[in-house]
Design a protein around this motif. Structure first.
Motif, mmCIF file in Angstrom:
data_model
loop_
_atom_site.group_PDB
_atom_site.id
_atom_site.type_symbol
_atom_site.label_atom_id
_atom_site.label_comp_id
_atom_site.label_asym_id
_atom_site.label_seq_id
_atom_site.Cartn_x
_atom_site.Cartn_y
_atom_site.Cartn_z
ATOM 1 N N GLY A 129 -1.595 -0.836 10.311
ATOM 2 C CA GLY A 129 -2.812 -0.138 9.901
ATOM 3 C C GLY A 129 -2.657 0.677 8.635
ATOM 4 O O GLY A 129 -3.545 1.450 8.283
ATOM 5 N N ALA B 208 0.637 3.732 1.913
ATOM 6 C CA ALA B 208 0.981 4.087 3.294
ATOM 7 C C ALA B 208 2.168 3.255 3.789
ATOM 8 O O ALA B 208 2.932 3.709 4.645
ATOM 9 C CB ALA B 208 -0.231 3.898 4.210
ATOM 10 N N GLU B 209 2.336 2.047 3.266
ATOM 11 C CA GLU B 209 3.547 1.274 3.574
ATOM 12 C C GLU B 209 4.759 1.895 2.892
ATOM 13 O O GLU B 209 5.851 1.953 3.477
ATOM 14 C CB GLU B 209 3.386 -0.183 3.120
ATOM 15 C CG GLU B 209 2.436 -0.996 3.982
ATOM 16 C CD GLU B 209 2.329 -2.457 3.528
ATOM 17 O OE1 GLU B 209 1.617 -3.218 4.202
ATOM 18 O OE2 GLU B 209 2.932 -2.828 2.495
ATOM 19 N N THR C 275 -3.318 0.674 5.614
ATOM 20 C CA THR C 275 -4.113 0.032 4.572
ATOM 21 C C THR C 275 -4.405 0.963 3.402
ATOM 22 O O THR C 275 -4.852 0.512 2.358
ATOM 23 C CB THR C 275 -5.457 -0.475 5.132
ATOM 24 O OG1 THR C 275 -6.096 0.612 5.801
ATOM 25 C CG2 THR C 275 -5.252 -1.623 6.085
ATOM 26 N N GLN C 276 -4.180 2.256 3.596
ATOM 27 C CA GLN C 276 -4.513 3.203 2.507
ATOM 28 C C GLN C 276 -3.402 3.300 1.486
ATOM 29 O O GLN C 276 -2.361 3.849 1.749
ATOM 30 C CB GLN C 276 -4.780 4.596 3.077
ATOM 31 C CG GLN C 276 -6.148 4.699 3.722
ATOM 32 C CD GLN C 276 -6.635 6.138 3.854
ATOM 33 O OE1 GLN C 276 -5.866 7.087 3.728
ATOM 34 N NE2 GLN C 276 -7.911 6.305 4.109
ATOM 35 N N LYS D 88 0.829 -1.191 0.000
ATOM 36 C CA LYS D 88 0.000 0.000 0.000
ATOM 37 C C LYS D 88 0.871 1.252 0.000
ATOM 38 O O LYS D 88 2.008 1.217 0.492
ATOM 39 C CB LYS D 88 -0.912 -0.002 1.250
ATOM 40 C CG LYS D 88 -1.901 -1.177 1.302
ATOM 41 C CD LYS D 88 -3.033 -1.031 0.289
ATOM 42 C CE LYS D 88 -4.040 -2.164 0.365
ATOM 43 N NZ LYS D 88 -5.317 -1.803 0.938
#
Lengths: 367, 367
Positions: free
Chosen positions: A364, A75-76, A366-367, A73
C-alpha cells in the motif's frame, strides 16, 4: 490488518487461507540466477523492490552483489530505509512540495538517486537541496517507447541534462530508460530486437550528451523479461529487474526466462454444491486480475474465474481432478506486483514447512 | 504500511497523493437515505461491511437503525468486534477446523449468525458448538441464480434446513438468498423483473420449509442495486446492501439509485512531457480495474487508462482541460470494494477540510 495465525514449522497445507506463500528456496535460487546473469553480462544489478516490497529480500539482493535497489514510490524508499537498505534509486518523478520535503528528509538516511523529466520540477527539487547546501544525484528519465513518463531521446534529453547540470542542488549522473512495454513480449527474438531498438535510442542520447561535455556515469534500465537483451547493450551500466524473485503466470509465458514461480496463493474449497462448481475463498481481494486470471498450480487444464470480491470458481471438468469442501488448492498469481500488494504478510515456506512470517512492509506504499 | 501525513483541518487539495478521500457529508446522506428506504419498505437493515471495512461506519449504520451488519470473512468479523459492533451475519461459509475454532471463539464476543450450504460442513460446525454446550444461529445459503455458493432452492434447501434443524450445535433461523448477479443490471425495469423471479425462488422455498414444520425467522438478501425490488418481496425480512455508503462509477450506471459518490482518489500529475499525455500517480496499486476504469471527476469526457502499477494516463483532448505537472486530479473508483481494499486509511473530509484519518481496519481481511 489482522495478525496471521501460524506456528513456525507447521505444514504448508495447514496454513489458514487465503494466504500468500513464498517458497524461499525457489526465491533464493532466483536471486542467485539473476545475480549470476548480471555478472555474466558485466552489468551492475539494482533490483526493483516494487514487486516484493520487503527489505528482507532487498538486503539479500544487496548481499548477493546488487549495488542497491530501485523503488517506485517514496513510501517504498521509507520502508527500505527502515529495513536497513542504504542505496536506493527512486524510479519515478518527485513532484510537489510535500514529496520534495520527504525526499530531502530521507536523503539524510540513505544514498538516494531520483529521476526527472521536467525542467520546472527539477528546479524545485534543486532549490530544496540547495537551501541545505546539498545536492541530489539525478538521472534523466528518457522515454524509449513506453510512452508513459520520460523526455524524448536525443535533443530533449540533452536539453534537460544541461539544465540539471546547471542547477546547484542537483548532480546529473546519467539516464534511466526503462522499456516496460517490452517485458511481456512472449517471443524471444522479437523481444530481443525491440530491446535493441530501444537501447539504440539510449546509446544515441548518451553519445549526444557526452559530446556536449557532460559525464554520464549511470544508464539504468532492464526488467525481468528484458534483462538479457538490455544487458547486451554497451551503453547500459545497470539493470533494475523486480519480478524475477517470485515470478508469475504471465511471466511464465515469456520465453527464455530461467526463474521459478516462488509465489502462490493457498486457498480452500468453501462450497461445492454442484460437481462442475468448486468455489474457493479467493476472489478479487486475494488475487489481482489486471494481467489476467491466476493459474491453478499442478492442475493442467484447470481454469479460475473470479466469483466476486471474496470467491473464485474452478473449472476442473477437463482435468479429472475431484475436489471436496475443505480441500486446499494453490494458485499462481497472474501478476506478482499487484497480488503481493493485496497482502500484509508472506508465509515463508521451505520444503513445505513454515519458516517465517514476513511483513510486506511497503504494501500500500503508493505515496 | 506507512503512517499518513496530515494535519486535521488541512484543505483537501493539500493532502499528499494518492489518497483515498471519503466525503463524510455525502456518506452520511447515503446512510440516511438507505435507512429511510428500509423503513419505508418495512424491512430490517443489515448493511454489508465488506465495502467500507471500518467499524466506525458500521456503528453509524447501527445507530441509524440497522439491526447489525453483514461481513464476508471471519477477519472482517474480528475487525468489527474490535470496533464495538455486536450483531454480525457472516455471509460466507465457514470451512475447516481453523476457521471453525475462530468462529467459536468470536461467538463469545458478539451475536453471530453464519450461513451453510453443505451438510458435512454444517455437522463439523455443530460438533464444535455442541462440545461447549452452545448452538450457533444458521441460515441456509440458497442459490437464487448467482451460481456461486448456495444450495438450490426448493427440496435441496429443505433437506439442508431439516439436517441443520437436527444438529444440536446449530439453530436453523432462515435463509440467505443473495442475488449478487442482479446488482449491476443497469436498466431499472429489467432489474426489477429479475429480482422478482429470484425472490419467487426464495418465497417458494420458505413456503416448503414452513410446510415441513420448521420456523423461518430471517430471510436476508438485497444489495445496493436491488434493495428496492427485493424489499418489495414479502418473504424478505432484511436487506444487506454495502456499496451505497460510498458508491462507485459502475454503480453510477445503475438507474434509479439515489446515492452520491462519497469516495474519490486524489492524485497528482507527475509527468506531462507531451500535451496529449498527462501522467498521474495512480496505477493498478491505487485504483482497482476489475469493474472497468475509474472515472475522472468533474471532467466529462476525460478518460483514464492505467500506465502500469504506479501510473495512470489521462486523455483530456476532448475536454478542453489543460493540466500541468503538480496539478491535482480526483478519480471516482469504478469498484468501491476492491479500491477501498488497496488503502490503509480514509482521509475523511467535510466541506473540503480534513476532519479525520480513519484506519480501514479490515483491509486485507480475506481470511
Amino acid at each position: 490488518m489482522a495478525y496471521p495465525q501460524h506456528t513456525i514449522g507447521m505444514n504448508k497445507w495447514d496454513i489458514d487461507t487465503p494466504a500468500l506463500v513464498l517458497d524461499i528456496g525457489l526465491a533464493e535460487r532466483n536471486l542467485a540466477t539473476m545475480a549470476a546473469a548480471a555478472r555474466d553480462l558485466g552489468k551492475q544489478l539494482r533490483p526493483h523492490v516494487k514487486t516484493h516490497k520487503t527489505p528482507l529480500l532487498a538486503r539479500r539482493q544487496v548481499e548477493g552483489g546488487a549495488i542497491g535497489v530501485s523503488a517506485a514510490k517514496l513510501a517504498e524508499v521509507e520502508a527500505m530505509i527502515l529495513g536497513g537498505v542504504e542505496d536506493i534509486l527512486l524510479t519515478t518523478e518527485t513532484v510537489g512540495p510535500r514529496k520534495i520535503t520527504r525526499l530531502l528528509a530521507l536523503s539524510r538516511h540513505a544514498n538516494l538517486i531520483n529521476v526527472v523529466d521536467d525542467a520546472e520540477a527539477a528546479a524545485a527539487l534543486s532549490a530544496a537541496f540547495e537551501r541545505e547546501g546539498r545536492a541530489l544525484d539525478v538521472l534523466i528519465d528518457v522515454n524509449v517507447g513506453q510512452d508513459r513518463t520520460g523526455v524524448d531521446p536525443g535533443e530533449p534529453a540533452l536539453a534537460l541534462a544541461r539544465r540539471v547540470g546547471e542547477l546547484p542542488g542537483l548532480r546529473f549522473r546519467g539516464l534511466q530508460g526503462y522499456e516496460g512495454h517490452l517485458q511481456h513480449i512472449y517471443a524471444e527474438q522479437e523481444r530481443r530486437e525491440a530491446c535493441r531498438a530501444a537501447m539504440r535510442k539510449l546509446s544515441d542520447t548518451v553519445r549526444l550528451i557526452r559530446e556536449a561535455g557532460l559525464e554520464v556515469d549511470i544508464v539504468s534500465t532492464g526488467g525481468t523479461g528484458t534483462h538479457r537483451f538490455t544487458g547486451e547493450a554497451n551503453v547500459v551500466t545497470e539493470l533494475q529487474p523486480g519480478s524475477y524473485v517470485v515470478m508469475d503466470s504471465d511471466y511464465g509465458n515469456v520465453a527464455g526466462l530461467d526463474f521459478a514461480n516462488a509465489l502462490t496463493i493457498l486457498s480452500t474449497v468453501v462450497s461445492h454444491v454442484h460437481p462442475e462448481r468448486a468455489v474457493i475463498d479467493v476472489g478479487y481481494k486475494a488475487a489481482s486480475t489486471d494481467a489476467g486470471m491466476p493459474a491453478v498450480k499442478d492442475v493442467p487444464g484447470a481454469g479460475y474465474t473470479p466469483g466476486g470480491d471474496e470467491h473464485g470458481k474452478l473449472a476442473l471438468e477437463a482435468t479429472g481432478r475431484k475436489l471436496k469442501v475443505g480441500d486446499k488448492v494453490e494458485l499462481i498469481p497472474s501478476h506478482c506486483d499487484t497480488t503481493v500488494n493485496l497482502y500484509d504478510y508472506y508465509h515463508v515456506v521451505r520444503d513445505e514447512r513454515l519458516e517465517a512470517i514476513w511483513p510486506i512492509a511497503a504494501r500500500g506504499a503508493t505515496q
